[in-house]
Design an enzyme around this catalytic site. Sequence first.
Site, mmCIF file in Angstrom:
data_model
loop_
_atom_site.group_PDB
_atom_site.id
_atom_site.type_symbol
_atom_site.label_atom_id
_atom_site.label_comp_id
_atom_site.label_asym_id
_atom_site.label_seq_id
_atom_site.Cartn_x
_atom_site.Cartn_y
_atom_site.Cartn_z
ATOM 1 N N THR A 42 42.139 35.245 40.095
ATOM 2 C CA THR A 42 41.093 36.261 40.029
ATOM 3 C C THR A 42 39.709 35.629 40.160
ATOM 4 O O THR A 42 38.848 36.146 40.881
ATOM 5 C CB THR A 42 41.191 37.049 38.710
ATOM 6 O OG1 THR A 42 42.490 37.639 38.627
ATOM 7 C CG2 THR A 42 40.121 38.125 38.622
ATOM 8 N N GLU A 50 31.744 37.108 46.286
ATOM 9 C CA GLU A 50 30.339 36.676 46.235
ATOM 10 C C GLU A 50 29.946 35.980 47.536
ATOM 11 O O GLU A 50 28.865 36.236 48.087
ATOM 12 C CB GLU A 50 30.109 35.731 45.062
ATOM 13 C CG GLU A 50 30.099 36.407 43.725
ATOM 14 C CD GLU A 50 29.438 35.554 42.670
ATOM 15 O OE1 GLU A 50 28.186 35.503 42.640
ATOM 16 O OE2 GLU A 50 30.166 34.914 41.884
ATOM 17 N N HIS A 76 41.472 43.336 40.042
ATOM 18 C CA HIS A 76 42.398 42.506 40.818
ATOM 19 C C HIS A 76 43.749 43.183 40.687
ATOM 20 O O HIS A 76 44.368 43.158 39.631
ATOM 21 C CB HIS A 76 42.419 41.078 40.261
ATOM 22 C CG HIS A 76 43.112 40.107 41.158
ATOM 23 N ND1 HIS A 76 43.110 38.763 40.911
ATOM 24 C CD2 HIS A 76 43.812 40.267 42.297
ATOM 25 C CE1 HIS A 76 43.769 38.124 41.861
ATOM 26 N NE2 HIS A 76 44.219 39.038 42.713
#
Length: 145
Positions: A42, A50, A76
């Site tokens: 995750t 990002e 997730h």
Amino acid sequence: MKPSLKSGLKHSFSYQVPATKTVPHLYDEAPQLQTMPDVFATGFMVGLMEWTCVQLLEPHLDEGEGSLGTHIDVSHKSATPVGFTVTVEAECIELRGPRAKFKVSAHDGVDEIGSGTHERFIVGWDRFERGVAAKRAQGPAKVDA
């Protein structure tokens, strides 16, 4: 920040998951993580989201500017084995001064593995580095690496 940065801009980025981006590699010093499955972690999925947003912003920033992640709200949803290619889709959905908000989603070719929102703050690196230096001067005398 250039005037070309607008809501509605989209970018996608694909990345093949290596063994080094699985849960046991998230923190090599954490024995609890060493026994977990070898699937895309995750934390690395968040980093990939990002990275994709940074790529979207890059051509729209002035020289000496960059961006910092300030908020992430993602789920997730599905495990991704090593060797699969994860594609992240990012869309700039809001701009408020130097703040940019993105809708993000990730797919591994079989399932949508994650989705949510991410926010970044656009900064001038010189000013940011001055702030970090000031904080460092107030912190511990010795920092162990």
